[in-house]
Design an enzyme around this catalytic site. Structure first.
Site, PDB file in Angstrom:
ATOM      1  N   CYS A  65       1.178  -1.520  -0.141  1.00 34.85           N
ATOM      2  CA  CYS A  65      -0.135   0.064   0.184  1.00 34.85           C
ATOM      3  C   CYS A  65       0.815   1.242   0.174  1.00 34.85           C
ATOM      4  CB  CYS A  65      -0.884  -0.170   1.122  1.00 34.85           C
ATOM      5  SG  CYS A  65      -0.185   0.349   2.955  1.00 34.85           S
ATOM      6  N   HIS A  98      14.359 -13.474  12.821  1.00 31.68           N
ATOM      7  CA  HIS A  98      14.181 -13.822  13.734  1.00 31.68           C
ATOM      8  C   HIS A  98      12.902 -13.817  14.136  1.00 31.68           C
ATOM      9  CE1 HIS A  98      18.076 -10.982  14.985  1.00 31.68           C
ATOM     10  NE2 HIS A  98      18.630 -11.729  13.643  1.00 31.68           N
TER      11      HIS A  98
END
Length: 174
Positions: A65, A98
């Site tokens: 977006c 992570h």
């Protein structure tokens, strides 16, 4: 790898180019990309792509977006989705390795196409590192399911910094 990609009207051109790149790389891509100049509500697209990821219809998702923010907020409301807004290759790698992010959110208005392509390639090729990160991702899942329990107080032989509570954060800001 099977990817779901979606955009609102502001991210449509970028999403189409990302989709073409992914197909060229040999990935299977399902799309929910806004067409034309008609305004599209980003939560609708975020829900479609995130649901595909959460139900394992797709391995990963890419949402685009204008700022990436709205898509990221909406995507993270779908149980099982860990969406990350990313602005560079380091963020893309860390989101995957992570946090085991499974949906990449991109800001079409803020980044150039070459950087976006690099971010997508890093995100798609990076793998979750596990180890200490697995414990943290499990805590995110516990928060999502409502079963999170903060760690017990540290014993005298294990000093630990005080964990913030919602109340202590409000007191600090007031």
């Amino acid at each position: 790898m099977k990817l779901a990609i979606g955009s609102d009207h502001r991210g449509a051109d970028v999403a189409k180019r990302v989709m073409a790149m992914l197909v060229e790389q040999g990935h299977e891509v399902a799309s929910s990309i806004s067409c034309g100049d008609r305004a599209t509500d980003y939560p609708d697209t975020a829900y479609a792509v995130s649901t595909a990821v959460a139900t394992a219809t797709a391995d990963m998702g890419v949402l685009v977006c204008g700022s990436g923010i709205g898509m990221c907020i909406a995507a993270n409301k779908v149980k099982g989705v860990r969406a990350a807004i990313v602005h560079d290759e380091v963020g893309a790698e860390q989101a995957r390795s992570h946090a085991d992010a499974n949906v990449l959110c991109l800001p079409a208005d803020l980044l150039g196409m070459r950087l976006i392509e690099r971010i997508v390639m890093v995100f798609v090729s990076a793998e979750f590192a596990g180890g200490r990160h697995e414990r943290r991702v499990s805590k995110i899942a516990a928060i999502e399911s409502g079963s999170y329990t903060p760690p017990a107080e540290a014993s005298d032989d294990e000093p630990r910094r005080e964990l913030p509570t919602p109340e202590s954060l409000l007191r600090r800001s007031g």
